[in-house]
Design a protein around this motif. Structure first.
Motif, PDB file in Angstrom:
ATOM      1  N   VAL A 293       0.836  -1.203   0.000  1.00  0.00           N
ATOM      2  CA  VAL A 293       0.000   0.000   0.000  1.00  0.00           C
ATOM      3  C   VAL A 293       0.870   1.253   0.000  1.00  0.00           C
ATOM      4  CG1 VAL A 293      -1.734   1.319   1.292  1.00  0.00           C
ATOM      5  CG2 VAL A 293      -1.900  -1.171   1.155  1.00  0.00           C
ATOM      6  N   SER A 294       1.887   1.256   0.843  1.00  0.00           N
ATOM      7  CA  SER A 294       2.736   2.436   0.967  1.00  0.00           C
ATOM      8  C   SER A 294       3.458   2.769  -0.332  1.00  0.00           C
ATOM      9  CB  SER A 294       3.759   2.234   2.085  1.00  0.00           C
ATOM     10  OG  SER A 294       3.138   2.197   3.339  1.00  0.00           O
ATOM     11  N   VAL A 295       3.966   1.750  -1.018  1.00  0.00           N
ATOM     12  CA  VAL A 295       4.697   1.984  -2.267  1.00  0.00           C
ATOM     13  C   VAL A 295       3.775   2.584  -3.321  1.00  0.00           C
ATOM     14  CG1 VAL A 295       5.804   0.813  -4.211  1.00  0.00           C
ATOM     15  CG2 VAL A 295       6.501   0.266  -1.880  1.00  0.00           C
ATOM     16  N   VAL A 296       2.583   2.020  -3.483  1.00  0.00           N
ATOM     17  CA  VAL A 296       1.633   2.523  -4.484  1.00  0.00           C
ATOM     18  C   VAL A 296       1.187   3.939  -4.129  1.00  0.00           C
ATOM     19  CG1 VAL A 296      -0.650   2.202  -5.496  1.00  0.00           C
ATOM     20  CG2 VAL A 296       0.846   0.233  -5.157  1.00  0.00           C
ATOM     21  N   VAL A 297       0.854   4.150  -2.866  1.00  0.00           N
ATOM     22  CA  VAL A 297       0.376   5.465  -2.430  1.00  0.00           C
ATOM     23  C   VAL A 297       1.455   6.523  -2.617  1.00  0.00           C
ATOM     24  CG1 VAL A 297      -0.221   6.795  -0.370  1.00  0.00           C
ATOM     25  CG2 VAL A 297      -1.402   4.660  -0.857  1.00  0.00           C
ATOM     26  N   ASP A 298       2.700   6.181  -2.278  1.00  0.00           N
ATOM     27  CA  ASP A 298       3.777   7.151  -2.427  1.00  0.00           C
ATOM     28  C   ASP A 298       4.033   7.477  -3.891  1.00  0.00           C
ATOM     29  OD1 ASP A 298       5.927   8.518  -0.694  1.00  0.00           O
ATOM     30  OD2 ASP A 298       7.101   7.680  -2.331  1.00  0.00           O
ATOM     31  N   ALA A 299       3.939   6.478  -4.757  1.00  0.00           N
ATOM     32  CA  ALA A 299       4.106   6.719  -6.190  1.00  0.00           C
ATOM     33  C   ALA A 299       2.994   7.620  -6.722  1.00  0.00           C
ATOM     34  CB  ALA A 299       4.132   5.397  -6.944  1.00  0.00           C
ATOM     35  N   VAL A 300       1.757   7.389  -6.273  1.00  0.00           N
ATOM     36  CA  VAL A 300       0.637   8.258  -6.667  1.00  0.00           C
ATOM     37  C   VAL A 300       0.868   9.683  -6.167  1.00  0.00           C
ATOM     38  CG1 VAL A 300      -1.820   8.712  -6.292  1.00  0.00           C
ATOM     39  CG2 VAL A 300      -1.048   6.388  -6.799  1.00  0.00           C
ATOM     40  N   HIS A 301       1.327   9.792  -4.933  1.00  0.00           N
ATOM     41  CA  HIS A 301       1.617  11.107  -4.355  1.00  0.00           C
ATOM     42  C   HIS A 301       2.670  11.847  -5.171  1.00  0.00           C
ATOM     43  CE1 HIS A 301       3.153  13.982  -1.341  1.00  0.00           C
ATOM     44  NE2 HIS A 301       1.941  13.937  -0.842  1.00  0.00           N
ATOM     45  N   VAL A 343      -4.717  17.326  -7.336  1.00  0.00           N
ATOM     46  CA  VAL A 343      -4.758  17.767  -5.933  1.00  0.00           C
ATOM     47  C   VAL A 343      -5.533  16.764  -5.084  1.00  0.00           C
ATOM     48  CG1 VAL A 343      -5.641  19.541  -4.367  1.00  0.00           C
ATOM     49  CG2 VAL A 343      -4.445  20.203  -6.450  1.00  0.00           C
ATOM     50  N   SER A 344      -6.644  16.247  -5.619  1.00  0.00           N
ATOM     51  CA  SER A 344      -7.428  15.253  -4.881  1.00  0.00           C
ATOM     52  C   SER A 344      -6.590  14.002  -4.610  1.00  0.00           C
ATOM     53  CB  SER A 344      -8.689  14.884  -5.672  1.00  0.00           C
ATOM     54  OG  SER A 344      -9.509  16.015  -5.869  1.00  0.00           O
ATOM     55  N   ALA A 345      -5.834  13.573  -5.632  1.00  0.00           N
ATOM     56  CA  ALA A 345      -4.963  12.404  -5.449  1.00  0.00           C
ATOM     57  C   ALA A 345      -3.873  12.691  -4.422  1.00  0.00           C
ATOM     58  CB  ALA A 345      -4.337  12.004  -6.787  1.00  0.00           C
ATOM     59  N   LEU A 346      -3.332  13.915  -4.455  1.00  0.00           N
ATOM     60  CA  LEU A 346      -2.322  14.308  -3.470  1.00  0.00           C
ATOM     61  C   LEU A 346      -2.874  14.230  -2.054  1.00  0.00           C
ATOM     62  CD1 LEU A 346      -0.462  17.394  -5.006  1.00  0.00           C
ATOM     63  CD2 LEU A 346       0.620  15.363  -4.071  1.00  0.00           C
ATOM     64  N   LEU A 347      -4.055  14.781  -1.870  1.00  0.00           N
ATOM     65  CA  LEU A 347      -4.660  14.788  -0.531  1.00  0.00           C
ATOM     66  C   LEU A 347      -4.960  13.377  -0.048  1.00  0.00           C
ATOM     67  CD1 LEU A 347      -7.109  17.827  -0.860  1.00  0.00           C
ATOM     68  CD2 LEU A 347      -5.064  17.698   0.562  1.00  0.00           C
ATOM     69  N   LEU A 348      -5.533  12.552  -0.935  1.00  0.00           N
ATOM     70  CA  LEU A 348      -5.872  11.174  -0.546  1.00  0.00           C
ATOM     71  C   LEU A 348      -4.606  10.377  -0.233  1.00  0.00           C
ATOM     72  CD1 LEU A 348      -7.964   8.960  -0.179  1.00  0.00           C
ATOM     73  CD2 LEU A 348      -7.811   8.472  -2.634  1.00  0.00           C
ATOM     74  N   ALA A 349      -3.615  10.473  -1.138  1.00  0.00           N
ATOM     75  CA  ALA A 349      -2.369   9.725  -0.914  1.00  0.00           C
ATOM     76  C   ALA A 349      -1.649  10.229   0.325  1.00  0.00           C
ATOM     77  CB  ALA A 349      -1.464   9.854  -2.136  1.00  0.00           C
ATOM     78  N   THR A 351      -2.989  11.556   2.974  1.00  0.00           N
ATOM     79  CA  THR A 351      -3.708  11.100   4.167  1.00  0.00           C
ATOM     80  C   THR A 351      -3.359   9.656   4.502  1.00  0.00           C
ATOM     81  OG1 THR A 351      -5.557  12.601   3.685  1.00  0.00           O
ATOM     82  CG2 THR A 351      -5.993  10.763   5.177  1.00  0.00           C
ATOM     83  N   VAL A 352      -3.338   8.801   3.475  1.00  0.00           N
ATOM     84  CA  VAL A 352      -2.987   7.394   3.702  1.00  0.00           C
ATOM     85  C   VAL A 352      -1.550   7.272   4.197  1.00  0.00           C
ATOM     86  CG1 VAL A 352      -2.709   5.142   2.601  1.00  0.00           C
ATOM     87  CG2 VAL A 352      -4.652   6.590   1.998  1.00  0.00           C
ATOM     88  N   GLN A 353      -0.636   8.043   3.592  1.00  0.00           N
ATOM     89  CA  GLN A 353       0.753   8.035   4.033  1.00  0.00           C
ATOM     90  C   GLN A 353       0.878   8.429   5.500  1.00  0.00           C
ATOM     91  OE1 GLN A 353       2.598  10.642   1.066  1.00  0.00           O
ATOM     92  NE2 GLN A 353       4.086   9.034   0.686  1.00  0.00           N
ATOM     93  N   LEU A 355      -1.382   8.232   7.870  1.00  0.00           N
ATOM     94  CA  LEU A 355      -1.928   7.202   8.752  1.00  0.00           C
ATOM     95  C   LEU A 355      -0.930   6.064   8.953  1.00  0.00           C
ATOM     96  CD1 LEU A 355      -5.614   7.009   7.444  1.00  0.00           C
ATOM     97  CD2 LEU A 355      -4.835   7.930   9.639  1.00  0.00           C
ATOM     98  N   ILE A 356      -0.178   5.725   7.891  1.00  0.00           N
ATOM     99  CA  ILE A 356       0.781   4.622   7.987  1.00  0.00           C
ATOM    100  C   ILE A 356       2.049   5.060   8.707  1.00  0.00           C
ATOM    101  CG2 ILE A 356       2.261   3.084   6.645  1.00  0.00           C
ATOM    102  CD1 ILE A 356       0.072   3.012   4.508  1.00  0.00           C
ATOM    103  N   GLU A 357       2.615   6.206   8.317  1.00  0.00           N
ATOM    104  CA  GLU A 357       3.913   6.620   8.844  1.00  0.00           C
ATOM    105  C   GLU A 357       3.838   7.296  10.211  1.00  0.00           C
ATOM    106  OE1 GLU A 357       6.565   5.660   7.646  1.00  0.00           O
ATOM    107  OE2 GLU A 357       6.119   5.103   5.588  1.00  0.00           O
ATOM    108  N   VAL A 358       2.691   7.887  10.535  1.00  0.00           N
ATOM    109  CA  VAL A 358       2.553   8.589  11.820  1.00  0.00           C
ATOM    110  C   VAL A 358       1.793   7.745  12.828  1.00  0.00           C
ATOM    111  CG1 VAL A 358       1.675  10.645  12.971  1.00  0.00           C
ATOM    112  CG2 VAL A 358       2.697  10.836  10.701  1.00  0.00           C
ATOM    113  N   ALA A 359       0.637   7.229  12.414  1.00  0.00           N
ATOM    114  CA  ALA A 359      -0.136   6.252  13.200  1.00  0.00           C
ATOM    115  C   ALA A 359      -0.901   6.852  14.384  1.00  0.00           C
ATOM    116  CB  ALA A 359       0.731   5.095  13.679  1.00  0.00           C
ATOM    117  N   THR A 360      -0.310   7.740  15.185  1.00  0.00           N
ATOM    118  CA  THR A 360      -0.993   8.262  16.371  1.00  0.00           C
ATOM    119  C   THR A 360      -0.848   9.778  16.446  1.00  0.00           C
ATOM    120  OG1 THR A 360       0.953   8.102  17.818  1.00  0.00           O
ATOM    121  CG2 THR A 360      -0.451   6.142  17.627  1.00  0.00           C
ATOM    122  N   PRO A 361      -1.811  10.472  17.085  1.00  0.00           N
ATOM    123  CA  PRO A 361      -1.679  11.930  17.273  1.00  0.00           C
ATOM    124  C   PRO A 361      -0.417  12.306  18.040  1.00  0.00           C
ATOM    125  CG  PRO A 361      -3.923  11.217  17.736  1.00  0.00           C
ATOM    126  CD  PRO A 361      -3.116   9.972  17.568  1.00  0.00           C
TER     127      PRO A 361
END
Length: 551
Positions: A293-301, A343-349, A351-353, A355-361
């Motif tokens: 997921v991370s690889v695809v999302v980062d490439a989209v970003h 821009v929509s793809a940037l925001l979505l990607a 956000t997913v990034q 959630l994965i890389e940060v995980a918690t507030p």
């Protein structure tokens, strides 16, 4: 050579590039789903006293690690090398053969390895045979990343991103939006410059990875070290990128000169998409908890960023200045829709990034990675606001009649996003927030860093993770000429006067003549006073104090 023959050769080159990509990805070393290794245990244990000398020292990390040539050493009490032969690597376990018949006393184990996301992790500890003695000094143990190399790595990443923008923008606009009456020479030069920048940045990445992981200077590159980089997943991804760039150049040349057929455009787009995957495959995403997921999302970003910023650059530099009102009336609504999708793809990607890389507030607000991400989000919000203003002008058809306001807005967007690219280049070299919170490594956490000055020396102080509990302290002494300064004796204490905690001695272990390392448990949050005394000769010494905020 006929046009048909040139097209056939270009398509064959593109197919070869795709084949290289598939083969390289298949043979690239697999990486586990984690990042930034942490030393979990050792045998003998740190600070342990064992009755007789072991025949091997075993290091167990939190994930699989790779070798940095010459950077795992065991030093005997008399300063000689106690390790015998090369260490063996078995996933997360490193076994170092040592001489079991060595002298009694304290031994120093220093290590530097490469974690799954291609970042170095280093540290040291001691154990004693029979009884403790004065710890030995290892002049070759200091393998901290050279500041010049660290900066050069970030610059190379930034230039790679910039080159991608310069390449994708002209290629996309020339393929779909460029008026036939306008000369393609300017955009073509921009695209070739972008291709060259990406290629140079990729080669620089490969070169710099050797001293970055080994801790040497800019030109301290050995054949063994370079071979180790080339044989890693990091090296494979970069070699694939170079191959795809070479294959793409065959199709890019006709595209930049004249409109091309749909088949060539599709092949070029596939090559570009494959090349985009090489960035995340060489960094944090490939070692995240969800690597696919991370690889695809980062490439989209990354791809969305290149489309958006590259298109903006083409608008500002060429179309808004050269196209007439009728042409802008046709071009701008289409570009506005593309920009909205990007821009929509940037925001979505993004956000997913996050959630994965940060995980918690907590990780978002209390780590360097999280704070850099917040700064990036704030700047991105400014860009979105300016983009919304531009979109309103397009909807009201003001842009086609009076392009000057849109041109100004586009330049503002580009100026802010250059800063965003700089933050992105820094983020890829920063410990992911989820890792920093879970258990930062000695070398990479770096939550607190400062430089102190005295009449005799300047002292660089690093404390990580600057939180309650166990903390690592690194001290580096430099002379007035900013060269490493040999130190005869180190002493340090930590106190928290606001909580009534008296000075606690920090046990320091000299790793080299100018570098000392220590571990200390800080039981409470607050502004701790770290007092360090450095003696450089029999009579010359000076004390400096740092205020370290502990969360």
């Amino acid at each position: 050579m006929t046009v048909a023959l040139r097209r056939r050769i270009a398509r064959l080159a593109a197919a070869a590039g795709l084949l290289v990509t598939v083969v390289a990805l298949l043979i690239a070393p697999a990486t586990p789903a984690s990042a930034h290794a942490v030393l979990e245990s050792s045998s003998p244990a740190a600070a342990a006293v064992v009755p007789s000398g072991p025949s091997e020292v075993v290091l167990t990390f939190s994930e699989s690690v790779r070798k940095v040539p010459g950077k795992i050493r065991v030093i005997a009490p008399d300063g000689s090398r106690a390790d015998r032969g090369e260490p063996s690597f078995g996933g997360a376990v490193v076994t170092i053969p040592v001489d079991p018949g060595g002298a009694r006393g304290t031994y120093l184990v220093s290590f530097r390895v490469i974690s799954a996301d291609s970042h170095p992790v280093s540290g040291a500890f001691t154990y004693s045979v029979g009884a403790p003695s004065t710890p030995p000094v290892d002049d070759g143990a200091d393998s901290r990343a050279n500041p010049v190399v660290g900066t050069a790595v970030k610059v190379a990443r930034f230039l790679g991103y910039l080159g991608l923008v310069l390449l994708v923008g002209p290629a996309l606009v020339l393929a779909a939006l460029w008026p036939r009456r306008l000369s393609r020479q300017g955009p073509a030069r921009l695209a070739w410059a972008g291709l060259g920048l990406v290629a140079v940045a990729t080669l620089a990445d490969l070169w710099l990875q050797v001293p970055y992981t080994a801790g040497g200077g800019l030109f301290e590159v050995t054949g063994e070290g370079f071979g180790s980089v080339i044989g890693s997943a990091f090296g494979a991804a970069h070699l694939v990128r170079l191959g795809l760039l070479a294959a793409s150049a065959f199709l890019l040349r006709p595209l930049l000169a004249r409109p091309v057929g749909r088949a060539d455009a599709i092949i070029l787009a596939v090559l570009g998409g494959a090349a985009l995957l090489t960035w995340p495959l060489a960094g944090h995403p490939a070692a995240s908890p969800a690597p696919a997921v991370s690889v695809v999302v980062d490439a989209v970003h990354l791809g969305s960023m290149a489309v958006w910023l590259g298109g903006l650059l083409m608008l500002a530099a060429f179309l808004l200045r050269q196209a007439d009102e009728r042409e802008l009336g046709a071009i701008l609504p289409i570009w506005s829709r593309w920009a909205a999708l990007a821009v929509s793809a940037l925001l979505l990607a993004g956000t997913v990034q996050a959630l994965i890389e940060v995980a918690t507030p907590k990780a978002l607000f209390n780590t360097t990675y999280g704070q850099l991400l917040l700064a990036k989000i704030a700047l991105f919000a400014v860009v979105i606001a300016v983009a919304a203003y531009s979109r309103q002008l397009v909807r009201r058809r003001i842009a086609a009649e009076r392009p000057a306001p849109v041109r100004r807005a586009v330049w503002v967007e580009l100026a802010v996003t250059v800063v965003v690219l700089g933050l992105s280049a820094t983020l890829v070299q920063t410990t992911p927030a989820r890792t920093a919170v879970a258990g930062p490594s000695v070398a990479e956490a770096g939550e607190f860093s400062t430089r102190l000055s005295s009449p005799l020396y300047s002292l660089e102080v690093e404390v990580s993770p600057a939180q309650r509990g166990n903390n690592s302290v690194h001290l580096f002494a430099y002379g007035k000429d900013n060269l490493p300064l040999p130190v005869a004796e180190w002493r340090a204490t930590a106190a928290l006067p606001s909580a009534g905690i008296e000075p606690i001695e920090v046990p320091l272990l000299p790793l080299s003549d100018y570098h000392a390392y220590g571990d200390i448990s800080l039981p409470a949050a607050g502004d701790w006073q770290l007092k360090i005394t450095v003696r450089t000769t029999d009579i010359d010494q000076a004390t400096v104090t740092a205020t370290v905020p502990i969360r």
